[in-house]
Design an enzyme around this catalytic site. Structure first.
Site, mmCIF file in Angstrom:
data_model
loop_
_atom_site.group_PDB
_atom_site.id
_atom_site.type_symbol
_atom_site.label_atom_id
_atom_site.label_comp_id
_atom_site.label_asym_id
_atom_site.label_seq_id
_atom_site.Cartn_x
_atom_site.Cartn_y
_atom_site.Cartn_z
ATOM 1 C CB SER A 49 -0.904 0.015 1.243
ATOM 2 O OG SER A 49 -1.600 1.238 1.348
ATOM 3 N NE ARG A 298 -3.981 -7.375 -2.872
ATOM 4 C CZ ARG A 298 -5.217 -7.777 -3.160
ATOM 5 N NH1 ARG A 298 -5.731 -7.546 -4.357
ATOM 6 N NH2 ARG A 298 -5.945 -8.400 -2.259
ATOM 7 C CB THR A 334 -4.807 1.647 6.509
ATOM 8 O OG1 THR A 334 -4.074 1.302 5.328
ATOM 9 C CG2 THR A 334 -4.312 0.792 7.659
ATOM 10 C CB CYS A 492 -0.948 -9.296 -16.183
ATOM 11 S SG CYS A 492 0.093 -10.210 -15.020
ATOM 12 C CB CYS A 516 0.663 -14.898 -9.837
ATOM 13 S SG CYS A 516 -0.866 -14.125 -9.293
ATOM 14 C CB CYS A 519 -2.125 -7.505 -8.550
ATOM 15 S SG CYS A 519 -2.523 -7.830 -10.285
ATOM 16 C CB CYS A 522 -5.976 -11.583 -14.544
ATOM 17 S SG CYS A 522 -5.739 -12.604 -13.062
#
Length: 547
Positions: A49, A298, A334, A492, A516, A519, A522
């Protein structure tokens, strides 16, 4: 194994729920068990983040945090805020929107912060199991959620058991809180089974992809606590998004680009847009002579108040970004995620100590308390900002409406703007869109994808069933490639999807699942919704330490 409370996901929402539940046990003299499972190899490994923390919820949860020498939050207070419109060569300073004033906030690494929260939870008696991925929801005889089944270990690509095979665990609980983060696979299944979006009348959830790096820069360029946000370059005028530069402690700088996934041009390459942004003089001057420490990506929820589903279901509830509590204009989620976990924990504790044993717990009190909380009030006030950028007038139309809503209407407009489409419905055919060209990386400030992936430390056991599955394996070749020019290779950020030439000379989609980053882009953006993201063996994926 049976517990009183099971939490899926050791992020800020899940750990806050576990801590608050154990605090109540201590206050009320109750001996109730709490288990938290986490698919990352350790707590914080999958946490990414760009984070300037508003400590409202932290103050409520752990009032003594400022006196805790082990707490990483108070190391770097935010000292100044700046907001820019970026052209291709210049940065034009604009007035700071009220939502982007950061007095009293802290520039943090969220992965470091949740590690600290994990330690605080364990001190209270919470059992945390990292490396265990929740593979499927278990249901009781009445259809209520009864717990979670974790993934089997030691299954080969061919589906056969290897010598290392270990059967997944069945974890049952009186209450199960899903705190998987954005687009969690179990959360999606539960929302569909119980019709939670329909029950709440929620509009389609919308998403963005955030790409981030952490750098160590030259001391003379470092300005501890400086918070910079920008809009404009390199994104087209009709694509919602922006960039950030946060000066952390120890000469570290967190920087990134956030791109809304309702973009229309399938030629847009999100990783390359991020590299292009770093070429801007305002960014490149900061990074020259520095060292890139880590890379990751992400997705995040951007739907806001009008996209929140019903939160409680028989036997459990959704917390944090599993439901979608990001305050988009603030670029903060958050504090809202933590508060939602605390409210769910309070509802679960009260239900366990007041409702008869043996029956599915009713956590509807969580929904009630949420709607009267400062989280709901905050999200309601900002609800029209994000959808205003989708009205057809692009970035400047959105900025103009946002100013009207913020300064004149003060978030109390007698209307609520709608999200009319899901992100996967927005792509235009490639033939209708202009291609985008990207320069080659220089290896100093901009990098190729493989170099960046190495910095994410992502890793998966190669000999396991693929966790990225095509519902119809032929659909990409007959729809995605001819109509949209194979967009999965560009949305991606990890090179998972690659178009290769097959033995017959035609293009085939190759899935490099070992790349991968978890995130979920896709799962969100595929125009035919043909990709199913499922959890791999626990412990696989990125290994973030300072993100």
């Amino acid at each position: 194994m049976h517990f009183d409370l099971l939490v899926v996901g050791a992020g800020p929402a899940g750990l806050s729920a576990a801590i608050r539940f154990k605090q109540l046990c201590k206050e009320k003299g109750q001996d109730l068990s709490v288990c938290v499972i986490e698919k990352g190899s350790e707590v914080g490994a999958h946490i990414l983040s760009g984070n300037v923390l508003q400590p409202t919820a932290l103050e409520e949860l752990l009032p003594e945090w400022r006196d805790d020498a082990d707490c990483p939050v108070h190391r770097q207070p935010a000292t100044a805020s700046r907001f820019y419109y970026m052209t291709s060569k210049f940065g034009v300073r604009l007035p700071n929107p009220p939502q982007m004033k950061h007095k009293g906030n802290f520039v943090i690494s969220l992965s470091e912060t949740v590690r600290w929260l994990g330690r605080k939870a364990e001190e209270l008696g919470v059992e945390i199991f990292p490396g265990f991925a929740g593979a499927k929801v278990m249901y009781g005889p009445g259809g209520e959620v009864h717990g979670v089944q974790t993934n089997d270990f030691g299954v080969g690509k061919d589906g056969k058991r290897k010598d290392s095979f270990q059967l997944g665990m069945a974890l049952t609980a009186r209450a199960t809180l899903l705190a998987e983060g954005c687009r969690g696979s179990l959360s999606q299944a539960v929302m569909k089974r119980f019709g939670l979006r329909e029950k709440a009348g929620a509009q389609p959830q919308t998403y963005a992809l955030g790409l981030k790096e952490v750098w160590e820069v030259a001391p003379e360029k470092h300005k501890p606590g400086l918070v910079v946000h920008a809009v404009g370059h390199p994104l087209p005028w009709d694509v919602y998004g922006g960039s950030f530069i946060y000066h952390m402690p120890d000469n570290r700088v967190a920087l990134g680009l956030v791109v809304a996934l309702d973009y229309r041009n399938p030629h847009l390459n999100l990783f390359q847009e991020f590299q292009q942004w770093k070429r801007h003089p305002m960014v490149s001057r900061l990074l020259e002579g520095g060292t890139c420490l880590q890379y990751g990506a992400r997705t995040l929820n951007e739907g806001g108040w009008q996209s929140i589903p019903s939160l409680a279901f028989p036997g459990g509830a959704l917390v944090g970004d599993s439901a979608g509590f990001l305050n988009v204009p603030k670029i903060k989620g958050t504090h809202t995620a933590m508060k939602s976990g605390m409210l769910a924990a309070e509802a679960a504790f009260n239900a366990m100590t007041s409702q008869p044993a043996g029956k599915p717990l009713d956590l509807s009190a969580y929904e009630t308390s949420f709607k009267s909380s400062w989280v709901d009030q905050e999200l309601f006030r900002e609800r029209n900002i994000r959808p205003s950028f989708s009205l057809g007038a692009g970035i400047w139309g959105g900025i103009a409406y946002s100013a009207l809503d913020t300064y004149l209407l003060r978030g109390q407009a007698p209307w609520t703007l709608r999200h009319r489409y899901a992100d996967h419905e927005r792509l235009k055919p490639a033939a209708e869109c202009a291609p985008r060209e990207y320069p080659k990386p220089d290896g100093q400030i901009t990098f190729d994808l493989n170099t960046s992936l190495f910095r994410s430390q992502t890793n998966h056991e190669h000999d396991q069933p693929p966790h990225l599955r095509l519902v119809n394996p032929k659909l990409p070749e007959v729809v995605n490639l001819p109509v949209y020019d194979g967009p999965e290779a560009r949305y991606c950020p990890a090179g998972v999807y690659e178009w290769v030439t097959g033995e017959d000379g035609g293009k085939q989609l190759q899935i490099n699942a070992q790349n991968c980053l978890h995130c979920k882009a896709c799962d969100i953006k595929d125009p035919t919704q043909n990709i199913r993201w499922t959890v791999p063996e626990g412990g696989g994926g990125p290994s973030y330490t300072v993100m």
